[in-house]
Design a protein around this motif. Structure first.
Motif, PDB file in Angstrom:
ATOM      1  N   ARG A 125      26.239  50.639  34.646  1.00 28.58           N
ATOM      2  CA  ARG A 125      26.796  50.530  33.284  1.00 28.58           C
ATOM      3  C   ARG A 125      28.202  49.943  33.310  1.00 28.58           C
ATOM      4  O   ARG A 125      28.570  49.141  32.438  1.00 28.58           O
ATOM      5  CB  ARG A 125      26.803  51.914  32.622  1.00 28.58           C
ATOM      6  N   THR A 126      28.982  50.318  34.329  1.00 27.81           N
ATOM      7  CA  THR A 126      30.333  49.756  34.458  1.00 27.81           C
ATOM      8  C   THR A 126      30.266  48.260  34.743  1.00 27.81           C
ATOM      9  O   THR A 126      31.040  47.472  34.181  1.00 27.81           O
ATOM     10  CB  THR A 126      31.096  50.464  35.596  1.00 27.81           C
ATOM     11  N   ASP A 127      29.326  47.866  35.596  1.00 28.74           N
ATOM     12  CA  ASP A 127      29.179  46.447  35.933  1.00 28.74           C
ATOM     13  C   ASP A 127      28.728  45.632  34.719  1.00 28.74           C
ATOM     14  O   ASP A 127      29.128  44.474  34.556  1.00 28.74           O
ATOM     15  CB  ASP A 127      28.191  46.271  37.086  1.00 28.74           C
ATOM     16  N   VAL A 128      27.892  46.221  33.883  1.00 31.51           N
ATOM     17  CA  VAL A 128      27.470  45.541  32.655  1.00 31.51           C
ATOM     18  C   VAL A 128      28.685  45.267  31.768  1.00 31.51           C
ATOM     19  O   VAL A 128      28.841  44.176  31.207  1.00 31.51           O
ATOM     20  CB  VAL A 128      26.435  46.393  31.889  1.00 31.51           C
ATOM     21  N   GLN A 129      29.549  46.281  31.661  1.00 29.64           N
ATOM     22  CA  GLN A 129      30.751  46.106  30.841  1.00 29.64           C
ATOM     23  C   GLN A 129      31.660  45.022  31.424  1.00 29.64           C
ATOM     24  O   GLN A 129      32.253  44.221  30.694  1.00 29.64           O
ATOM     25  CB  GLN A 129      31.504  47.432  30.746  1.00 29.64           C
ATOM     26  N   ARG A 130      31.757  44.983  32.760  1.00 30.03           N
ATOM     27  CA  ARG A 130      32.586  43.957  33.395  1.00 30.03           C
ATOM     28  C   ARG A 130      32.030  42.563  33.143  1.00 30.03           C
ATOM     29  O   ARG A 130      32.787  41.624  32.873  1.00 30.03           O
ATOM     30  CB  ARG A 130      32.679  44.234  34.890  1.00 30.03           C
TER      31      ARG A 130
ATOM     32  N   GLN B 293      19.274  62.620  43.479  1.00 29.76           N
ATOM     33  CA  GLN B 293      19.485  62.547  42.040  1.00 29.76           C
ATOM     34  C   GLN B 293      20.950  62.236  41.723  1.00 29.76           C
ATOM     35  O   GLN B 293      21.252  61.467  40.795  1.00 29.76           O
ATOM     36  CB  GLN B 293      19.079  63.870  41.378  1.00 29.76           C
ATOM     37  N   ALA B 294      21.847  62.849  42.508  1.00 27.65           N
ATOM     38  CA  ALA B 294      23.278  62.561  42.327  1.00 27.65           C
ATOM     39  C   ALA B 294      23.570  61.098  42.642  1.00 27.65           C
ATOM     40  O   ALA B 294      24.356  60.442  41.953  1.00 27.65           O
ATOM     41  CB  ALA B 294      24.114  63.480  43.209  1.00 27.65           C
ATOM     42  N   ASP B 295      22.925  60.578  43.703  1.00 32.46           N
ATOM     43  CA  ASP B 295      23.090  59.162  44.041  1.00 32.46           C
ATOM     44  C   ASP B 295      22.566  58.276  42.910  1.00 32.46           C
ATOM     45  O   ASP B 295      23.193  57.267  42.563  1.00 32.46           O
ATOM     46  CB  ASP B 295      22.337  58.838  45.337  1.00 32.46           C
ATOM     47  N   ALA B 296      21.429  58.650  42.359  1.00 25.62           N
ATOM     48  CA  ALA B 296      20.842  57.864  41.265  1.00 25.62           C
ATOM     49  C   ALA B 296      21.778  57.841  40.059  1.00 25.62           C
ATOM     50  O   ALA B 296      21.974  56.795  39.428  1.00 25.62           O
ATOM     51  CB  ALA B 296      19.477  58.445  40.872  1.00 25.62           C
ATOM     52  N   ASP B 297      22.361  58.991  39.745  1.00 25.20           N
ATOM     53  CA  ASP B 297      23.297  59.057  38.618  1.00 25.20           C
ATOM     54  C   ASP B 297      24.525  58.193  38.884  1.00 25.20           C
ATOM     55  O   ASP B 297      25.034  57.523  37.972  1.00 25.20           O
ATOM     56  CB  ASP B 297      23.719  60.509  38.367  1.00 25.20           C
ATOM     57  N   ALA B 298      24.996  58.221  40.137  1.00 23.25           N
ATOM     58  CA  ALA B 298      26.176  57.422  40.488  1.00 23.25           C
ATOM     59  C   ALA B 298      25.875  55.929  40.385  1.00 23.25           C
ATOM     60  O   ALA B 298      26.689  55.147  39.873  1.00 23.25           O
ATOM     61  CB  ALA B 298      26.644  57.773  41.903  1.00 23.25           C
ATOM     62  N   TYR B 299      24.692  55.523  40.860  1.00 21.48           N
ATOM     63  CA  TYR B 299      24.313  54.109  40.770  1.00 21.48           C
ATOM     64  C   TYR B 299      24.144  53.680  39.305  1.00 21.48           C
ATOM     65  O   TYR B 299      24.520  52.560  38.933  1.00 21.48           O
ATOM     66  CB  TYR B 299      23.009  53.864  41.527  1.00 21.48           C
ATOM     67  N   SER B 300      23.597  54.557  38.489  1.00 22.12           N
ATOM     68  CA  SER B 300      23.432  54.234  37.071  1.00 22.12           C
ATOM     69  C   SER B 300      24.783  54.057  36.389  1.00 22.12           C
ATOM     70  O   SER B 300      24.969  53.144  35.581  1.00 22.12           O
ATOM     71  CB  SER B 300      22.625  55.332  36.372  1.00 22.12           C
ATOM     72  N   ALA B 301      25.717  54.947  36.734  1.00 21.52           N
ATOM     73  CA  ALA B 301      27.065  54.834  36.170  1.00 21.52           C
ATOM     74  C   ALA B 301      27.724  53.528  36.608  1.00 21.52           C
ATOM     75  O   ALA B 301      28.384  52.846  35.812  1.00 21.52           O
ATOM     76  CB  ALA B 301      27.913  56.032  36.593  1.00 21.52           C
ATOM     77  N   LYS B 302      27.529  53.173  37.878  1.00 21.78           N
ATOM     78  CA  LYS B 302      28.090  51.916  38.385  1.00 21.78           C
ATOM     79  C   LYS B 302      27.455  50.726  37.673  1.00 21.78           C
ATOM     80  O   LYS B 302      28.134  49.750  37.333  1.00 21.78           O
ATOM     81  CB  LYS B 302      27.872  51.791  39.886  1.00 21.78           C
TER      82      LYS B 302
ATOM     83  N   ASN C 101      17.189  53.369  40.611  1.00 30.41           N
ATOM     84  CA  ASN C 101      15.764  53.634  40.392  1.00 30.41           C
ATOM     85  C   ASN C 101      15.091  54.081  41.685  1.00 30.41           C
ATOM     86  O   ASN C 101      14.256  55.000  41.680  1.00 30.41           O
ATOM     87  CB  ASN C 101      15.071  52.386  39.851  1.00 30.41           C
ATOM     88  N   THR C 102      15.461  53.419  42.794  1.00 30.82           N
ATOM     89  CA  THR C 102      14.891  53.802  44.091  1.00 30.82           C
ATOM     90  C   THR C 102      15.269  55.234  44.448  1.00 30.82           C
ATOM     91  O   THR C 102      14.427  56.031  44.882  1.00 30.82           O
ATOM     92  CB  THR C 102      15.373  52.842  45.183  1.00 30.82           C
ATOM     93  N   ALA C 103      16.550  55.575  44.259  1.00 26.79           N
ATOM     94  CA  ALA C 103      17.008  56.929  44.567  1.00 26.79           C
ATOM     95  C   ALA C 103      16.320  57.957  43.667  1.00 26.79           C
ATOM     96  O   ALA C 103      15.975  59.054  44.114  1.00 26.79           O
ATOM     97  CB  ALA C 103      18.527  57.020  44.404  1.00 26.79           C
ATOM     98  N   ARG C 104      16.100  57.588  42.411  1.00 27.97           N
ATOM     99  CA  ARG C 104      15.449  58.517  41.475  1.00 27.97           C
ATOM    100  C   ARG C 104      13.983  58.762  41.874  1.00 27.97           C
ATOM    101  O   ARG C 104      13.487  59.892  41.777  1.00 27.97           O
ATOM    102  CB  ARG C 104      15.541  57.966  40.060  1.00 27.97           C
ATOM    103  N   ILE C 105      13.311  57.714  42.322  1.00 26.56           N
ATOM    104  CA  ILE C 105      11.926  57.863  42.784  1.00 26.56           C
ATOM    105  C   ILE C 105      11.866  58.763  44.017  1.00 26.56           C
ATOM    106  O   ILE C 105      11.017  59.656  44.125  1.00 26.56           O
ATOM    107  CB  ILE C 105      11.310  56.483  43.086  1.00 26.56           C
ATOM    108  N   GLU C 106      12.794  58.526  44.958  1.00 25.82           N
ATOM    109  CA  GLU C 106      12.831  59.347  46.171  1.00 25.82           C
ATOM    110  C   GLU C 106      13.191  60.792  45.832  1.00 25.82           C
ATOM    111  O   GLU C 106      12.690  61.729  46.459  1.00 25.82           O
ATOM    112  CB  GLU C 106      13.845  58.766  47.153  1.00 25.82           C
TER     113      GLU C 106
ATOM    114  N   GLN D  72      25.247  44.597  38.631  1.00 30.13           N
ATOM    115  CA  GLN D  72      24.610  45.651  37.830  1.00 30.13           C
ATOM    116  C   GLN D  72      23.118  45.725  38.114  1.00 30.13           C
ATOM    117  O   GLN D  72      22.535  46.807  38.111  1.00 30.13           O
ATOM    118  CB  GLN D  72      24.896  45.439  36.334  1.00 30.13           C
ATOM    119  N   SER D  73      22.495  44.580  38.393  1.00 30.32           N
ATOM    120  CA  SER D  73      21.066  44.591  38.725  1.00 30.32           C
ATOM    121  C   SER D  73      20.826  45.350  40.019  1.00 30.32           C
ATOM    122  O   SER D  73      19.886  46.150  40.132  1.00 30.32           O
ATOM    123  CB  SER D  73      20.548  43.153  38.848  1.00 30.32           C
ATOM    124  N   LYS D  74      21.684  45.117  41.012  1.00 31.18           N
ATOM    125  CA  LYS D  74      21.546  45.821  42.292  1.00 31.18           C
ATOM    126  C   LYS D  74      21.795  47.316  42.123  1.00 31.18           C
ATOM    127  O   LYS D  74      21.080  48.138  42.721  1.00 31.18           O
ATOM    128  CB  LYS D  74      22.512  45.226  43.316  1.00 31.18           C
TER     129      LYS D  74
END
Length: 211
Positions: free
Chosen positions: A149-154, A138-147, A48-53, A40-42
């Motif tokens: 959150r899923t990893d946090v739940q795992r 932005q789509a990549d950033a959203d996908a990474y954020s969703a991942k 965050n990197t994708a969102r900045i770009e 989840q950290s990765k």
């Protein structure tokens, strides 16, 4: 007269097996919780990197759009005033991305055709590569954020498994300390049921393994 063989205490044997099993399962669950915390950290870092770009690309697209608007305004004024040389001067300075939309707009004969788009910016040919890149990032950033959150739940699921196996260890250990046979069996049964339920539940969880 030979000594009689000691009677095997089945409760103690089952408790020992359960203790060993629960200890291994606890270690495995702790490892998995740690792994998924790392995942989840990765994921959040990449998001965050994708969102900045994306923000950077969006800023470039905005700047390019402002240049297109300013240049087009000057060209339109010169064209309307019949200043051919000045109009040609501005036309040569249009960005390559803007020219297809401008040519398509001119082809609609906007001065005579009342149904023509008001400006070239309303034409489907007007596309900015930087804007498309910003949307993709932005789509990549959203996908990474969703991942993430899923990893946090795992990770949370595996932490819960650690707790369940710890409870199982407690019941298994306590069953060997009691003298009342019925209480021994009850505690051992509870510990076994919790362990089996936890292991069946963990079988449905994804696994992260690293070297």
């Amino acid at each position: 007269m030979s000594d009689a063989a000691p009677r095997v205490d089945r409760v103690e044997i089952v408790a020992t097996v359960l203790l060993a099993f629960a200890a291994v399962a606890t270690a495995w669950s702790s490892y998995q919780a740690s792994r998924w915390n790392g995942e989840q950290s990765k994921a959040f870092s990449r998001g965050n990197t994708a969102r900045i770009e994306s923000t950077r690309a969006s800023g470039l697209a905005d700047a390019q759009s402002q240049i297109d608007v300013a240049t087009f305004t000057q060209w339109a004024n010169a064209y309307a005033l019949g200043q051919t040389k000045l109009a040609d001067f501005y036309f040569r300075r249009f960005r390559l991305e803007f020219k297809p939309a401008l040519n398509a707009w001119i082809a609609t004969r906007p001065l005579r055709n009342a149904g023509a788009p008001l400006t070239p910016f309303a034409m489907p040919q007007y596309k900015l590569a930087a804007r498309a890149e910003a949307d993709r990032l932005q789509a990549d950033a959203d996908a990474y954020s969703a991942k993430g959150r899923t990893d946090v739940q795992r990770a949370t699921n595996y932490v819960l498994a650690v707790v369940l196996f710890a409870v199982s260890l407690f019941f298994a250990g306590m069953s060997t300390k009691l003298r009342a046979r019925r209480l021994q069996i009850v505690l051992l049964g509870l510990g076994t049921a919790i362990s089996l339920g936890a292991i069946v539940w963990l079988a449905t969880q994804p696994v992260s393994v690293g070297v």
